[in-house]
Design an enzyme around this catalytic site. Structure first.
Site, short mmCIF file in Angstrom:
data_model
loop_
_atom_site.label_atom_id
_atom_site.label_comp_id
_atom_site.label_asym_id
_atom_site.label_seq_id
_atom_site.Cartn_x
_atom_site.Cartn_y
_atom_site.Cartn_z
N LEU A 130 42.77 44.98 35.97
CA LEU A 130 42.68 44.98 34.51
C LEU A 130 41.73 43.92 34.02
O LEU A 130 41.09 44.05 33.00
CB LEU A 130 44.07 44.72 33.91
CG LEU A 130 45.11 45.83 34.06
CD1 LEU A 130 46.46 45.33 33.62
CD2 LEU A 130 44.70 47.04 33.23
N GLY A 131 41.67 42.86 34.75
CA GLY A 131 40.79 41.78 34.32
C GLY A 131 40.95 40.59 35.23
O GLY A 131 41.82 40.56 36.09
N GLY A 135 42.68 33.71 33.42
CA GLY A 135 43.26 32.39 33.66
C GLY A 135 43.18 31.96 35.09
O GLY A 135 42.21 31.35 35.50
N PHE A 136 44.17 32.32 35.86
CA PHE A 136 44.19 31.77 37.21
C PHE A 136 44.32 32.84 38.26
O PHE A 136 45.00 32.69 39.25
CB PHE A 136 45.31 30.75 37.34
CG PHE A 136 46.43 30.96 36.38
CD1 PHE A 136 47.53 31.70 36.76
CD2 PHE A 136 46.37 30.46 35.09
CE1 PHE A 136 48.57 31.90 35.87
CE2 PHE A 136 47.41 30.67 34.20
CZ PHE A 136 48.51 31.40 34.59
N GLY A 137 43.69 33.95 38.01
CA GLY A 137 43.72 34.97 39.04
C GLY A 137 43.29 36.31 38.49
O GLY A 137 42.80 36.43 37.38
N VAL A 138 43.48 37.32 39.33
CA VAL A 138 43.12 38.68 38.94
C VAL A 138 44.37 39.39 38.45
O VAL A 138 45.45 39.19 38.99
CB VAL A 138 42.53 39.43 40.15
CG1 VAL A 138 42.05 40.81 39.74
CG2 VAL A 138 41.42 38.61 40.76
N LYS A 198 49.78 39.57 37.73
CA LYS A 198 48.72 38.58 37.90
C LYS A 198 48.84 37.97 39.28
O LYS A 198 49.86 37.40 39.63
CB LYS A 198 48.81 37.50 36.83
CG LYS A 198 47.68 36.49 36.93
CD LYS A 198 47.81 35.37 35.94
CE LYS A 198 47.36 35.79 34.56
NZ LYS A 198 47.28 34.64 33.64
N ASP A 234 46.10 27.24 24.63
CA ASP A 234 44.94 28.10 24.89
C ASP A 234 45.02 29.39 24.09
O ASP A 234 44.80 30.48 24.61
CB ASP A 234 44.82 28.38 26.39
CG ASP A 234 43.44 28.91 26.77
OD1 ASP A 234 42.49 28.75 25.97
OD2 ASP A 234 43.31 29.50 27.85
#
Ligand SMILES: *[C@@H]1O[C@H](CO)[C@@H](O)[C@H](O)[C@H]1NC(C)=O
Ligand SMILES: *[C@@H]1O[C@H](CO)[C@@H](O)[C@H](O)[C@H]1NC(C)=O
Ligand SMILES: *[C@@H]1O[C@H](CO)[C@@H](O)[C@H](O)[C@H]1NC(C)=O
Ligand SMILES: *[C@@H]1O[C@H](CO)[C@@H](O)[C@H](O)[C@H]1NC(C)=O
Length: 958
Positions: A612-613, A616-619, A634, A735
């Site tokens: 999906l994208g 932040g800290f991963g796929v 995630k 954030d």
């Protein structure tokens, strides 16, 4: 004579001496005449107390006079005797005089020459009112040890003062003390002072001396050096380099001059220094650590210079340092890392005058000459072309992590281009043209425009093969993003719109404050085609902790660049199949634990198609459970983790799972096995708000209507209000941005990505914290000090409102034409929003501003946005206020009735239970049973937090 003869004579000699010593001879007539002259030349001879007719050498000797056995006067001690009048010229005829003390009288007129007084050892003429000194005064004073002429302020004053005569050097080869304070000395310090090897105490304060401390004093054994308070227009100047070689120094008084340059590091070698007064000069740069730690130091005065950096911790009881450019108010403080980095840069270009006065304090955006910032506190460029800079380029620039442009063309810089610059993750332009740099050029990312043309010694063939060719025109930066990271299925996921790369850019030791890595958003390719023809880039900067011991580190490793090199390292990080065989960590609060295998199944073994994208800290992968429930998984970047770090990760998850609100994306569970760390979120089919604002055309979406935007704004406001007032906890998101606002089927919004969330301690509104967040949305005070409060989120919320209004991204280079800072949406909008015409022009063209109702509504939101992005945190409203403003606006746009019903009727409990059931089913169907399953699911699902209902109603009810 042989030794026997000498031995025989010795007793005789002793007898002679014993006999002769007490019985002084009659005064030598020549000396008697001098004394009579003296008596005559005084206006108050009675003050001498000398009798009329007796013999000066006695017995008894005259007061203040003593003689040797030959009847020669060897000592005249007339100090503080209130004598007035002149000294007779015959005084130099006192052929055996060893000591002359005339200090502290009112003697005036010209000093007679002392020429030829070869026996004179000590002469004190200070504190009188002599008004002239002959040029040959010091000639032939071969025995002189000590002389003082101080405090005769009119000495040769009528003829413009006097210079130390060269004769002094020839005659005074044993001189230890030369005290010539306040006696109209002028001119330069003569180099011959350095040839008097015996010189210990040199005091020349309060004269009209000018020029440098001569290099000839190198290695001098001087103990007391007082050169302070030169009175003339031009004072003593130049650097203090030679001081560091004078290692016998005990007293160093240089205050009240024009000395420049840094305090030399080598001063640490002057271990006997106990008083150092350097105040009121123009000294520059950092205080060398060796000065502060001098072992004998009792007094250190540094006031009124241009000293920079931290105030050192000095043990000396008397330490003054005001009136400098120090970055800390108190000794022992530390400066911001980017300040230290820039000051190191300054040191390496030898503290150019033009910059030194400006580069003071702890905020380079105050502003410092040549330092460009946005948002009042984020350094984006070092702009010093043609500044006549000498020296080298400091490695330390790598610590100014937010730098986009480094422009140092047209200087005289030498040496190599430091390798460390390649680690400047945000760097876009590096102009080093027209210097004297030498190669080879280190390898920069291809997207960095490097210009090293016009460096004659630059061996361009030695440049790394994939570096930018030296003299080719800069190529435009690679357009944002890599294919695949925003395909048509980009959706739903926190942090999408960013493209991550591995953490290679990170050091591990950089502390708190600003550590920022820019990334070029893959998002904003299309949004401003209609405004500008240049391909826009959205630079967003993700700020993240660097300290690997940081418990937050796990969840917050975020680095992204636009260099397209990131995919592989990320792939590698996750390629271990060992994860299933590895240790399975039992989790105490285990009810949200999901087996990795379940998630593998749901995501088709983390298939590429399911991405999906990257955020932040991963796929993030789309997943589908057995029962058809959609989830988002995630998969976090692999980081070497200790058990301790894992515990902390779980603790954090435990907190996050408590945060439940209809406007916050829920974390449904997580999995930890071996290197795998997976987070499971609810699936948000319409994806990130940023897509709908900035990429709609590209992806083929409808632009968002104003009504939808208002609803989204309210949803976000409510979600944030809940976070900020969550029962006993006060959460700060840190954030918030449109890429972290996800839209459901109905275009209602939920805030996501709590990885950066901070639990604010009760009662303590601001906590110093590691900087995290995204460039463009960062509140100024947070970016500068790292101090975070809920008001930093309010700022970010204001920026999101501005994005909703304008349809442009928080950072937009196409606005740069109007000034560097206008890149920044909040800053730019603040300047135009009062002007209705400009405001209209700034509104997203897909919104119909000819409709007055819409325009009025937009104006209200613009007002709110302005309020939220106020520079001072105290001037920003809280989220409750934003909710209050938004609720009636949304009402006005006649929301569908049952939409509101739906709002209140939502029950988070239910879908969660369903989810858990689904996982249980999945795991039951697995045979090996080795995977941790949900323990005791009965009653272990956290109920809705106590504060939930209250905050919910109060949000709507206010
Ligand atoms: C010379 O200076 C030192 C310390 O700087 C001092 O202790 C000493 O007394 C001085 N000597 C004279 C003769 O003044
Ligand atoms: C500190 O400075 C004060 C005032 O100038 C002075 O009276 C005192 O003697 C100094 N103390 C030391 C230890 O130098
Ligand atoms: C650098 O060196 C050049 C030539 O040596 C000189 O003219 C210039 O003043 C120096 N610049 C600075 C800032 O010291
Ligand atoms: C960058 O900053 C860190 C910590 O402030 C420091 O230890 C390091 O030496 C700096 N790097 C350079 C190249 O100056």
């Amino acid at each position: 004579m042989d030794s026997t003869a000498a031995a025989a004579l010795l007793p005789l000699l002793i007898i002679l001496i014993l006999f002769a010593a007490p019985a002084s001879a009659a005064t030598h007539p020549a000396d008697l005449a001098v004394l009579q002259d003296l008596r005559k030349s005084l206006t108050n001879p009675d003050a001498l107390g000398w009798p009329d007719n007796a013999d000066p050498c006695g017995p008894p000797a005259w007061p203040h006079v003593s003689c040797d056995h030959t009847g020669r006067v060897d000592n005249l001690d007339l100090k503080n005797a209130a004598l007035a009048g002149a000294l007779p010229t015959s005084i130099s005829s006192l052929a055996s005089l060893q000591s002359l003390s005339l200090q502290g009288n009112r003697l005036s007129g010209p000093l007679p020459s002392f020429r030829g007084m070869s026996t004179l050892r000590r002469a004190f003429l200070n504190d009188n009112d002599f008004d002239a000194i002959p040029a040959d005064f010091f000639d032939g004073l071969t025995d002189l040890l000590e002389i003082s002429l101080g405090n005769n302020p009119r000495l040769n004053a009528s003829t413009g003062g006097w210079a130390l005569p060269p004769g002094l050097a020839d005659s005074a080869q044993q001189l230890q003390t030369l005290a010539l304070d306040n006696c109209s000395l002028s001119g330069a310090l003569p180099p011959f002072l350095g040839t008097i090897n015996t010189l210990q105490n040199l005091t020349l304060s309060y004269n009209n001396l000018s020029g440098p401390i001569p290099a000839a004093l190198n290695g001098s054994a001087i103990q007391r050096l007082w050169l302070n308070n030169q009175l003339g227009e031009a004072k003593l100047s130049g650097t203090l380099d030679v001081i560091a070689t004078m290692t016998n120094l005990q007293e160093l008084w240089l205050h009240g001059n024009d000395f420049t340059g840094p305090i030399p590091n080598g001063i640490a070698a002057c271990k006997d220094l106990y008083t150092v007064r350097l105040n009121s000069n123009q000294l520059q740069g950092l205080v060398p650590p060796g000065l502060a730690t001098l072992p004998q130091l009792q007094e250190l005065k540094l006031d009124n210079n241009n000293l920079l950096g931290p105030v050192p911790l000095v043990k000396a009881p008397n330490f003054t340092f005001s009136g400098n450019g120090f970055c800390t108010p108190k000794p022992g403080g530390t400066c911001a890392p980017e300040v230290m980095a820039l000051l190191q840069f300054l040191a390496d270009v030898h503290y150019p005058e033009k910059l030194v006065n400006s580069w003071s304090g702890n905020n380079p955006c105050t502003p410092w000459i040549g330092v460009t910032c946005v948002q009042g506190n984020i350094i984006t460029a070092l702009n010093l072309p043609g500044f006549d800079l000498n020296g080298t380029i400091s490695q330390s620039l790598v610590n100014v992590t937010t730098l986009l442009d480094v422009m140092l063309g047209g200087n005289h810089l030498t040496g190599r281009v430091p390798d460390s610059l390649t680690r400047l993750a945000s760097l876009q332009k590096l102009d080093l043209s027209m210097n004297d740099l030498s190669g080879p050029l280190p390898t920069f990312r291809p997207s960095v425009k490097v210009n090293v043309s016009g460096n004659l010694n630059f061996n361009s063939t030695a440049a790394a093969p994939d570096a930018q060719p030296n003299d080719s025109p800069p190529t435009p930066a690679t357009p944002n993003g890599a294919p695949g990271s925003h395909g048509s299925n980009v959706a739903a996921i926190p942090g999408n719109g960013k493209k991550t790369s591995s953490a290679v850019l990170l050091g591990t030791t950089i502390p708190v404050a600003v550590s920022v890595v820019a990334l070029i958003s893959v998002g904003a390719v299309f949004f401003c085609k209609k405004r500008a023809s240049t391909p826009p880039q959205t630079a967003s900067v993700v700020v993240h902790p660097r300290d690997s011991s940081d418990p937050d580190n796990l969840a917050k490793i975020v680095v992204a660049t636009n260099d397209g090199s990131s995919g592989t390292s990320q792939g590698n990080a996750h390629s271990g199949s060992s994860s299933l065989t590895g240790d399975v960590h039992m989790i105490e609060a285990g009810r949200f634990v999901i087996a990795v295998q379940v998630l593998r199944g749901a995501t088709k073994n983390f298939a590429k198609d399911n991405v999906l994208g990257r955020g932040g800290f991963g796929v993030v992968y789309k997943g589908e459970l057995h029962d058809g429930t959609m989830i988002a998984v995630k998969r976090m970047e692999s980081v070497a983790v200790s058990n301790k770090a894992l515990d902390e990760f779980q603790a954090e998850i435990a907190v996050l799972t408590k945060v439940r609100h209809r406007n916050l994306v829920s974390i449904l569970g997580y999995a930890i096995e071996g290197n795998e760390r997976l987070l499971v979120y609810e699936y948000m089919p319409n994806g990130a708000l940023s897509r709908h604002l900035f990429q709609w055309k590209q992806i083929g979406l409808e632009p968002l209507s104003w009504k939808k935007r208002l609803n989204i704004a309210l949803d976000v406001a409510r979600g944030m209000e809940y976070l900020h007032n969550l029962g006993h906890h006060r959460f700060i998101h840190r954030d918030l941005k449109s890429a972290n606002i996800l839209l459901g089927d109905d275009f209602r919004a939920k805030v996501s990505d709590f990885g950066l969330m901070k639990d604010a301690p009760d009662g303590n509104f601001s906590v110093a914290t590691r900087l995290a967040g995204t460039f463009g949305y960062l509140a100024p005070e947070y970016a500068v000090t790292g101090k975070i409060s809920t008001k930093a989120d309010v700022f970010s919320f204001g920026v999101v409102l501005l994005e909703l209004i304008t349809g442009t991204t928080a950072i937009d280079d196409s606005r740069v034409g109007e000034g560097e800072e206008t890149r920044h949406l909040a800053y730019w909008f603040c300047q135009i929003r009062k002007d209705e015409e400009k405001l209209r022009a700034a509104i997203d063209p897909t919104l119909d501003v000819t409709d007055n109702e819409i325009f009025e509504s937009i104006s209200v939101i613009a007002e709110l946005a302005g309020h939220c992005t106020a520079r001072e945190p105290s001037q920003r409203p809280d989220m409750g206020h934003a909710v209050n403003v938004l609720v009636p606006m949304v009402e006005k746009w006649k929301p569908v009735k049952d939409e509101a019903e739906d709002y209140l009727g939502i029950d988070l409990h239910l879908p969660l239970l369903q989810m858990v059931k689904s996982w249980q089913d999945a795991e039951a169907s697995m045979t090996d049973g080795s995977i941790l399953s949900l323990e005791d699911s009965k009653g272990s699902i956290p109920a809705r937090p106590a504060g939930f209902a209250e905050s919910f109603t109060s949000a709507d009810g206010r």
